[in-house]
Design a protein around this motif. Structure first.
Motif, mmCIF file in Angstrom:
data_model
loop_
_atom_site.group_PDB
_atom_site.id
_atom_site.type_symbol
_atom_site.label_atom_id
_atom_site.label_comp_id
_atom_site.label_asym_id
_atom_site.label_seq_id
_atom_site.Cartn_x
_atom_site.Cartn_y
_atom_site.Cartn_z
ATOM 1 N N UNK A 68 40.258 50.650 44.864
ATOM 2 C CA UNK A 68 40.528 50.722 46.301
ATOM 3 C C UNK A 68 39.325 50.279 47.113
ATOM 4 N N UNK A 69 38.121 50.361 46.521
ATOM 5 C CA UNK A 69 36.901 49.978 47.232
ATOM 6 C C UNK A 69 35.915 49.298 46.294
ATOM 7 N N UNK A 70 35.128 48.420 46.860
ATOM 8 C CA UNK A 70 33.997 47.798 46.180
ATOM 9 C C UNK A 70 32.819 47.951 47.131
ATOM 10 N N UNK A 71 31.764 48.589 46.676
ATOM 11 C CA UNK A 71 30.595 48.855 47.524
ATOM 12 C C UNK A 71 30.985 49.569 48.822
ATOM 13 N N UNK A 72 31.875 50.531 48.728
ATOM 14 C CA UNK A 72 32.351 51.312 49.874
ATOM 15 C C UNK A 72 33.133 50.506 50.906
ATOM 16 N N UNK A 73 33.550 49.295 50.565
ATOM 17 C CA UNK A 73 34.365 48.459 51.442
ATOM 18 C C UNK A 73 35.747 48.338 50.785
ATOM 19 N N UNK A 74 36.811 48.518 51.589
ATOM 20 C CA UNK A 74 38.167 48.528 51.039
ATOM 21 C C UNK A 74 38.615 47.183 50.475
ATOM 22 N N UNK A 75 39.401 47.275 49.405
ATOM 23 C CA UNK A 75 40.103 46.129 48.839
ATOM 24 C C UNK A 75 41.478 46.162 49.493
ATOM 25 N N UNK A 76 41.795 45.148 50.306
ATOM 26 C CA UNK A 76 43.034 45.184 51.086
ATOM 27 C C UNK A 76 44.074 44.160 50.653
ATOM 28 N N UNK A 77 43.721 43.298 49.710
ATOM 29 C CA UNK A 77 44.693 42.276 49.303
ATOM 30 C C UNK A 77 44.490 41.872 47.853
ATOM 31 N N UNK A 78 45.600 41.440 47.261
ATOM 32 C CA UNK A 78 45.582 40.800 45.947
ATOM 33 C C UNK A 78 45.901 39.339 46.245
ATOM 34 N N UNK A 79 44.997 38.458 45.910
ATOM 35 C CA UNK A 79 45.147 37.047 46.250
ATOM 36 C C UNK A 79 46.217 36.327 45.446
ATOM 37 N N UNK A 80 46.345 35.043 45.721
ATOM 38 C CA UNK A 80 47.348 34.214 45.062
ATOM 39 C C UNK A 80 47.020 33.983 43.585
ATOM 40 N N UNK A 81 48.020 34.143 42.747
ATOM 41 C CA UNK A 81 47.969 33.825 41.314
ATOM 42 C C UNK A 81 46.876 34.551 40.528
ATOM 43 N N UNK A 82 46.424 35.708 40.982
ATOM 44 C CA UNK A 82 45.327 36.440 40.335
ATOM 45 C C UNK A 82 45.648 36.788 38.879
ATOM 46 N N UNK A 83 46.828 37.301 38.622
ATOM 47 C CA UNK A 83 47.201 37.709 37.263
ATOM 48 C C UNK A 83 48.227 36.751 36.647
ATOM 49 N N UNK A 84 48.552 35.688 37.319
ATOM 50 C CA UNK A 84 49.593 34.759 36.898
ATOM 51 C C UNK A 84 49.426 34.327 35.445
ATOM 52 N N UNK A 85 50.502 34.349 34.714
ATOM 53 C CA UNK A 85 50.628 33.972 33.296
ATOM 54 C C UNK A 85 49.822 34.860 32.346
ATOM 55 N N UNK A 86 49.407 36.026 32.792
ATOM 56 C CA UNK A 86 48.689 36.954 31.917
ATOM 57 C C UNK A 86 49.693 37.518 30.910
ATOM 58 N N UNK A 87 49.492 37.239 29.661
ATOM 59 C CA UNK A 87 50.442 37.637 28.609
ATOM 60 C C UNK A 87 50.179 39.026 28.049
ATOM 61 N N UNK A 88 49.058 39.650 28.405
ATOM 62 C CA UNK A 88 48.724 40.980 27.887
ATOM 63 C C UNK A 88 49.127 42.108 28.828
ATOM 64 N N UNK A 89 49.193 41.840 30.103
ATOM 65 C CA UNK A 89 49.412 42.867 31.117
ATOM 66 C C UNK A 89 50.794 43.521 31.005
ATOM 67 N N UNK A 90 50.802 44.849 30.819
ATOM 68 C CA UNK A 90 52.066 45.594 30.757
ATOM 69 C C UNK A 90 52.246 46.536 31.943
ATOM 70 N N UNK A 91 51.130 46.984 32.540
ATOM 71 C CA UNK A 91 51.250 47.868 33.708
ATOM 72 C C UNK A 91 50.086 47.649 34.661
ATOM 73 N N UNK A 92 50.377 47.845 35.941
ATOM 74 C CA UNK A 92 49.359 47.691 36.977
ATOM 75 C C UNK A 92 49.550 48.791 38.014
#
Length: 156
Positions: A68-92
């Motif tokens: 939710x934060x990096x260096x006390x600054x909020x993470x507010x978005x997941x960008x384009x194609x960040x996890x695209x075609x990831x064959x290992x990911x089962x849950x997020x």
């Protein structure tokens, strides 16, 4: 003797008056400059508008929890194609600070079966965000989602 006691007392008052300001300065992180890139483990973030956007994931974990934060600054978005075609990911797991999921963010994550989105923040799901996630059978969308892009859940 009295002069020495008064000097020590004044010195103590001066030191005590400086402490609250120093404590406040440590609690407040300066917003990152737009375009700043920061890598934390297998995640890469890019600054935009005083917050962080998750822009790249290089890991191979089956389960990912987005910070939710990096260096006390909020993470507010997941960008384009960040996890695209990831064959290992089962849950997020997506925190409530994230208000938008970009185009194709989880496109063709063929093993993705569980998406947990914390209530409170998400408003926008981009085009093809979860396109071709064949084993994803359902996602509980929190109240407040106002935009779901074209083919966001196509072929799920």
């Amino acid at each position: 003797m009295k002069k020495r006691i008064w000097s020590l007392l004044l010195a103590l008052i001066l030191v005590c008056s400086l402490l609250p300001g120093a404590a406040l300065a440590e609690d407040t992180a300066a917003p990152p400059t737009d375009g700043t890139v920061k890598t934390v483990g297998q995640f890469q973030y890019t600054a935009k508008g005083g917050t962080w956007t998750l822009t790249q994931y290089t890991g191979s974990a089956s389960s990912v929890k987005i910070s939710s934060k990096v260096d006390d600054i909020e993470v507010t978005a997941i960008g384009e194609y960040v996890f695209s075609t990831n064959k290992a990911l089962t849950s997020v797991t997506i925190p409530k600070t994230v208000v938008s999921i970009g185009k194709g963010a989880f496109n063709e994550c063929s093993k993705l079966s569980k998406v947990t989105i914390a209530a409170g923040g998400l408003t926008t799901i981009g085009d093809q965000a979860f396109n071709k996630c064949g084993v994803l059978t359902g996602v509980a969308l929190p109240y407040g989602v106002t935009t779901i892009g074209e083919s966001a859940f196509s072929e799920c």
